[in-house]
Design a protein around this motif. Structure first.
Motif, short mmCIF file in Angstrom:
data_model
loop_
_atom_site.label_atom_id
_atom_site.label_comp_id
_atom_site.label_asym_id
_atom_site.label_seq_id
_atom_site.Cartn_x
_atom_site.Cartn_y
_atom_site.Cartn_z
N PHE A 189 12.45 3.50 -19.44
CA PHE A 189 12.15 5.10 -19.84
C PHE A 189 11.40 5.23 -18.92
O PHE A 189 11.56 6.29 -18.24
N THR A 193 13.05 9.09 -17.40
CA THR A 193 11.52 9.68 -16.85
C THR A 193 11.37 10.29 -15.15
O THR A 193 11.68 11.50 -15.51
N LEU A 201 12.12 12.58 -27.21
CA LEU A 201 11.21 11.23 -27.26
C LEU A 201 11.12 11.30 -28.91
O LEU A 201 10.28 12.16 -29.84
#
Length: 254
Positions: A189, A193, A201
């Motif tokens: 994650f 990002t 999300l």
């Protein structure tokens, strides 16, 4: 479709009565463009695990939405460490959910996509050996697969000495996997990002305090903050919150 564990919408427009699976499916929906959705559960104080596993934070409402999000995606993306640690099994769906996919022109099952820089994977794990459709493993040019892995999965090399996630997502979309659901872990994650690849999300907040120790839902090298507006808030009678955030350029679900 059945109501299951009662989930209500509290924002932006409160809904009277519990939401059906059909209403939840409409709220989350499928984007009209290539889209990467990330799904996590955390405690109220931000822990990503309880006693070392995410299962301890998950309840009936989280599991219900978890299953619907799998039904909606083309590809289910997970890091190899999470696959091993959480003991992933083959990605299978109930007959009603397979029927929904057929009705909407999708294959019966989403494709499992595993991200692994080391290829420390067991071809005999049920996620591979019992998969209803052949999984895809994203890795890099320098990684050597263990014996038998290419018998049960497609190996896709993206990058020279690390997995280039932008290239990897482009390859998945070339294969027709436009709607992607990532279930972690935190380092994947964080990397997604940092590469500015996350469109949405979905976060379940469990009404408990885990205390000090567990990590957050994201990990890795720091990156620039990115705006992710809140799209809806759902809740259950026990205080579980189900939050959906999406980019500014993503329209809210109907």
């Amino acid at each position: 479709m059945s109501v299951g564990i009662p989930i209500s919408r509290v924002w932006p427009v409160p809904a009277t009565g519990p939401l059906t699976d059909a209403e939840l499916t409409s709220l989350y929906g499928r984007a009209d463009r290539p889209h990467l959705r990330v799904n996590f559960v955390s405690s109220a104080d931000g822990a990503v695990t309880l006693d070392g596993y995410s299962e301890g934070l998950s309840g009936a409402a989280d599991k219900r939405v978890f299953g619907l999000l799998r039904m909606l995606c083309d590809g289910l993306v997970v890091a190899a460490g999470t696959l091993r640690h959480e003991g992933y099994r083959a990605v299978r769906l109930s007959e009603p959910r397979r029927a929904w996919r057929r009705t909407h022109g999708l294959t019966e099952y989403p494709v499992l996509v595993v991200v692994s820089g080391s290829l420390d994977l067991d071809p005999a794990q049920a996620a591979f050996a019992d998969a209803p459709v052949r999984p895809v493993v994203l890795t890099h040019a320098g990684a050597e697969p263990p014996p038998g892995l290419t018998d049960v999965a497609d190996l896709v090399r993206c990058g020279d000495d690390r997995v280039d996630l932008a290239v990897a997502l482009a390859e998945l979309r070339r294969r027709g996997l436009a709607q992607l659901l990532c279930e972690g872990g935190p380092h994947l994650f964080g990397a997604l990002t940092a590469a500015d690849l996350v469109d949405e999300l979905c976060l379940t907040v469990s009404p408990l305090l885990a205390g000090a120790g567990p990590g957050r839902i994201t990990a890795g090298d720091p990156g620039a903050p990115r705006r992710m507006p809140l799209r809806h808030v759902l809740a259950t009678d026990d205080g579980t919150l189900l939050l959906r955030y999406a980019r500014d350029d993503e329209p809210p679900a109907a």
